[in-house]
Enzyme design. Sequence first.
Site, short mmCIF file in Angstrom:
data_model
loop_
_atom_site.label_atom_id
_atom_site.label_comp_id
_atom_site.label_asym_id
_atom_site.label_seq_id
_atom_site.Cartn_x
_atom_site.Cartn_y
_atom_site.Cartn_z
N CYS A 1 7.61 -86.33 9.87
CA CYS A 1 8.79 -86.69 10.66
C CYS A 1 8.36 -87.54 11.85
CB CYS A 1 9.52 -85.44 11.13
SG CYS A 1 9.93 -84.28 9.79
N CYS B 1 16.53 -68.17 19.22
CA CYS B 1 16.16 -68.97 18.05
C CYS B 1 14.64 -69.01 17.92
CB CYS B 1 16.69 -70.40 18.20
SG CYS B 1 18.47 -70.49 18.49
N CYS C 1 18.60 -66.74 15.24
CA CYS C 1 18.58 -68.01 14.52
C CYS C 1 17.12 -68.31 14.20
CB CYS C 1 19.18 -69.12 15.36
SG CYS C 1 19.20 -70.76 14.56
N CYS D 1 23.36 -73.78 10.83
CA CYS D 1 23.16 -74.58 12.03
C CYS D 1 22.54 -75.90 11.57
CB CYS D 1 22.23 -73.85 13.00
SG CYS D 1 21.84 -74.78 14.50
N ARG E 1 26.19 -78.17 19.91
CA ARG E 1 25.08 -77.83 20.79
C ARG E 1 24.46 -79.07 21.42
NH1 ARG E 1 24.26 -72.73 20.44
NH2 ARG E 1 25.11 -71.61 18.65
#
Length: 326
Positions: free
Chosen positions: A69, A109, A140, A200, A272
């Site tokens: 990424c 999270c 999460c 999410c 968010r």
Amino acid sequence: MTTAIEVSVAHAAALRHDWTREEIRALFALPFPELIFRAQSVHRLHFDPTEVQISTLLSIKTGGCPEDCAYCPQSVHYDTGVKAEKLMGFDAVLAEARSARAAGASRFCMGAAWREPKDRDLDKVCEMVEGVRALGLETCATLGMLTAAQARRLKAAGLDYYNHNLDTSPEHYGEIISTRTYQERLDTLGHVRDAGIHVCCGGIVGMGEGAEDRIGMIATLATLPGHPESVPINMLVRVAGTPLSQVQPLDPLDFVRTIAVARITMPKSVVRLSAGREDMSDETQALCFLAGANSIFYGPKLLTTSNPERDRDTRLLDKLGMVPTR
């Protein structure tokens, strides 16, 4: 008597999964005051506009990720100074969760830099999920790709939300990542949804994409079989050593527009305001709240990148007359 404006807002707030790119393009093109008015009007139909959910994100396994990424300092492909670490222990994670709860967080999270979790690691994460839930926090996790069986295992442990972002539009995706496909991301979202875990899912803007890519990202999210219950919109944090370290910053008003269009097209989702806030002015963040964002992350870090200190966030919410959701 119902006014034409009220009818228009009610129509815009209807839950739809058939948004076209033309419709979303038209929303992005609205005059800024009109776009913000529509987004705030939709927001008020489903949420208290003075409340913001406070979340904390902890990296439970940092660095060493085999993915490429282009924005990520945790990738083994780039020299960013982030060292690979082992999975945190249960007691250390629970200590962080208690601290987050004491600071006002209602959601905790946990993120791990994996392409996908091994089953032995998933067992440890499930133990963490159970421990965090026992503290009264929403849970999460973001662990990479999941199989259907792994998603069911997380559900059995009590996981509330699973984060797996699409990152960008299908067309721009190949410019950002080559080690997993867009369809693989969609497959993981399907496994999560089928297991009964809340989804999410959002993306990152400011990665050198064009306006059409922001349109395409929102269109993909808004036409999923079920809207993600949580939609994080991230501003790229440019990290030295990554391929995107020198990309031109996105205009803040274009970021606010993305928040507003997400709110209009996914009216019941929690939008968010995620990564990139440290470089945003108070005024930009205030506009994001006005555009329908209703969650932020507290704490000095988001995984490995910096985040505003809690005191700054507290002062901002106080100035705006906003309060944490309980």
